[in-house]
Enzyme design. Structure first.
Site, mmCIF file in Angstrom:
data_model
loop_
_atom_site.group_PDB
_atom_site.id
_atom_site.type_symbol
_atom_site.label_atom_id
_atom_site.label_comp_id
_atom_site.label_asym_id
_atom_site.label_seq_id
_atom_site.Cartn_x
_atom_site.Cartn_y
_atom_site.Cartn_z
ATOM 1 N N SER A 79 0.832 -1.201 0.000
ATOM 2 C CA SER A 79 0.000 0.000 0.000
ATOM 3 C C SER A 79 0.870 1.256 0.000
ATOM 4 O O SER A 79 1.661 1.463 -0.902
ATOM 5 C CB SER A 79 -0.965 -0.038 1.177
ATOM 6 N N ASP B 116 -2.813 6.300 -3.925
ATOM 7 C CA ASP B 116 -1.610 5.661 -3.382
ATOM 8 C C ASP B 116 -1.123 4.579 -4.350
ATOM 9 O O ASP B 116 -1.773 4.308 -5.371
ATOM 10 C CB ASP B 116 -1.864 5.137 -1.970
ATOM 11 N N ASP C 218 -1.069 1.313 -4.711
ATOM 12 C CA ASP C 218 -1.921 0.221 -5.193
ATOM 13 C C ASP C 218 -3.348 0.677 -5.462
ATOM 14 O O ASP C 218 -4.231 -0.133 -5.725
ATOM 15 C CB ASP C 218 -1.916 -0.962 -4.220
ATOM 16 N N ASP D 71 -5.860 1.949 -3.739
ATOM 17 C CA ASP D 71 -7.045 1.691 -2.930
ATOM 18 C C ASP D 71 -7.384 2.892 -2.039
ATOM 19 O O ASP D 71 -8.423 2.904 -1.394
ATOM 20 C CB ASP D 71 -6.921 0.407 -2.116
#
Length: 575
Positions: free
Chosen positions: A147, A306, A308, A310
């Site tokens: 993340s 961000d 990834d 999400d």
């Protein structure tokens, strides 16, 4: 567990140890403290999976800790999932160091069990992985990502067949199988050529993107004419060196947003995230370049995802014409109000908002205005995804889910927080308010005037390594043994201990059960609709303290929030 030095010896004497890891171990030779930290315990497989610093050792992310986790997952799937061999597992990865390699290692171990893998042919966002699990009907999904953690981290997140993060019960069973794997260095796997020969490795191409984009178009609250109309609202987008560029820009193009500038320096994937201190849209410094770009184009709204994709951050102009980043609670409240005010009332009759226990109470007030019930979950989007799955049986209607840490879900075609969905709807919302002659900050102020000036904050202590873990445990133990009677002059009305599952009312000493799973969290509910919540992070070496206040004026809320933060920071530091 064996003595850490014995585990270290096992690794150094292993003849087939990966050359790059062997080189790192040689470099660490003689540094007893660093070696102990790398080998004194196994990297914890939490309720979502693994996350940790890259490097050699059982307390690090490397091909061996990944293989061990996959070995446990494969055995769990064999025991608990119907037709797992044909359905297979979907796998995606982000822009971090070793992400693509860990994705292939996952497929190699699954292949040793005869389980087919569907791997994205290039890096893709977490929500695309969640969608792929549902679209392809796979038995599970794996996302290789850490993340928004620093560059030295990576992670391994597991998704169930519904496309949501695995539940605590599912994680517990997988952990049991992982622990039965005696030696992480000798986990069986197939070579890439063997996977190809046995047709166990399948590559996911643009077909999943196209299916995702079809679903994405449906979240719009505009009518057909509104969608077709060209929208020249100036937008600046930064993917912060991550995975969101293609899906976000294509999604905006579908709705005919024609004036979108991408921050070029942050468009390309970069495992070092070299232009930011942290690739986290929660950190306002991540918007520095977007703000400069926005000034050039006079952008109405800035959006940032961000690595990834999400989590979404949004900045808009305030009354002084300066870009100001909205908090996760503020953006969530705005999105919720926009969705509900543009929804069929008949659908809302059985509608449900899902939020976490540390998310603003403003959402509950907004939802109630439209006749929508609010459901609270523990912190973590996995619990929101689990609730949505339950709605399939109860007949309740999911209308929106969000958490304070910049995670939002508008439509349940994905079952994890989805920054692509949120980015598209945030731009549409900004366009709507622009046509009313208002900015997003104007719209937010209107919500405050209607429902109260809700403000929230969070403080954290970073305490790394074995010693840090012990300090975090000591803080939580102290809070439980000596509960506070008041905080910053505000009387404690309720103490919720989610580890014991009990809610205590200090005034009369009565106790009642909390109808949520057990977790290491303590929440104080205070006078004047204020609250404080302490929670060790499940993904970072931190203890977090959340705050929420409400009053009839912004100034009063600001002052109360600062008092709560100051007192609780003193409490944590003293322990």
């Amino acid at each position: 567990m064996d003595n850490w030095e014995e585990v270290h010896e096992k690794w150094t004497s292993f003849q087939n140890l990966d050359p790059s890891l062997k080189k790192e171990l040689d470099h660490l030779a003689g540094d007893k403290k660093k070696l102990e930290d790398a080998f004194y315990k196994e990297l914890t497989f939490g309720t979502g999976g693994l996350r940790g610093v890259l490097g050699p050792g059982i307390n690090r992310m490397n091909i061996y800790t990944v293989r061990k986790a996959v070995n446990g997952l494969a055995q769990y799937l064999k025991e608990n999932t119907v037709n797992v061999y044909d359905r297979g597992v979907a796998i995606s990865y982000d822009s971090r160091y070793m992400s693509q390699e860990f994705a292939l290692e996952t497929a190699k171990v699954l292949g040793a069990y005869g389980i087919r893998s569907y791997v994205f042919d290039e890096l893709h966002p977490t929500p695309a992985l969640s969608f792929a699990v549902r679209n392809l009907g796979t038995a599970a999904g794996v996302m290789i990502t850490a993340s928004h953690n620093p560059p030295e981290y990576n992670g391994f997140k597991v998704y169930n067949e519904d496309g949501g993060q695995i539940t605590p019960a599912e994680a517990s069973e997988i952990i049991t199988f992982i622990q039965q794997t005696e030696n992480e260095l000798t986990v069986p796997y197939l070579e890439r050529s063997e996977l190809d020969n046995k047709e166990l490795l399948n590559w996911i191409g643009e077909e999943i993107d196209n299916a995702y984009l079809e679903e994405l178009a449906q979240i719009s609250r505009l009518d057909d004419d509104g969608i077709k109309r060209e929208k020249d609202l100036p937008i600046v987008f930064t993917p912060l060196h991550g995975t969101a560029l293609e899906l976000v820009t294509k999604g905006l193009r579908q709705l005919n947003f024609t004036n979108v500038d991408v921050v070029k320096e942050q468009a390309a994937p970069d495992p070092e995230f070299s232009t930011v201190d942290s690739p986290n849209p929660e950190e306002h410094q991540a918007f520095t370049m977007a703000i400069e770009e926005g000034k050039k184009s006079n952008a109405d709204v800035l959006i940032g995802t961000d690595p990834d994709a999400d989590r979404l951050g949004v900045a808009a102009k305030d009354d002084a014409g300066k870009y100001r980043v909205l908090t996760g609670n503020q953006l969530g409240s705005l999105l919720l109000d926009y969705i509900l005010s543009h929804s069929d009332k008949a659908i809302l009759t059985n509608g449900r908002l899902i939020k976490t226990i540390v998310t603003s109470e403003l959402g509950r007030k907004i939802a109630a205005k439209y006749g929508v019930e609010t459901i609270d979950t523990l912190t973590g989007f996995k619990f929101i995804g689990e609730k949505i799955r339950q709605f399939d049986a109860t007949g309740e209607t999911f209308v929106f889910g969000y958490e304070e840490s910049y995670g939002y879900l508008i439509s349940s075609f994905a079952r994890d927080k989805d920054a692509v969905q949120a980015a598209i709807l945030a731009c549409e919302m900004a366009y709507y308010w622009n046509k009313q002659g208002k900015t997003l900050h104007d719209a937010l102020h209107d919500l405050f005037e209607k429902h109260g000036f809700y403000l929230e904050g969070m403080s954290s202590l970073t305490l790394k390594g074995k010693e840090g873990s012990e300090k975090i445990a000591a803080i939580m133990e102290s809070i439980r043994k000596e509960p506070l009677a008041e905080i910053a002059g505000l009387k404690v009305l309720e103490v919720e201990d989610y580890l014991s599952g009990e809610r205590t009312f200090p005034e009369n000493g009565s106790v009642e059960k909390i109808k949520l799973p057990n977790e290491n969290v303590v929440k104080y509910k205070l006078d004047n609709d204020c609250w404080v919540c302490l929670r060790p992070s499940g993904t970072e070496p931190k203890i977090k303290c959340y705050f929420g206040v409400c009053s009839s004026s912004n100034q009063e809320s600001v002052e109360t929030l600062e008092s709560l933060k100051t007192e609780m920071e003193n409490v944590m530091n003293q322990v």
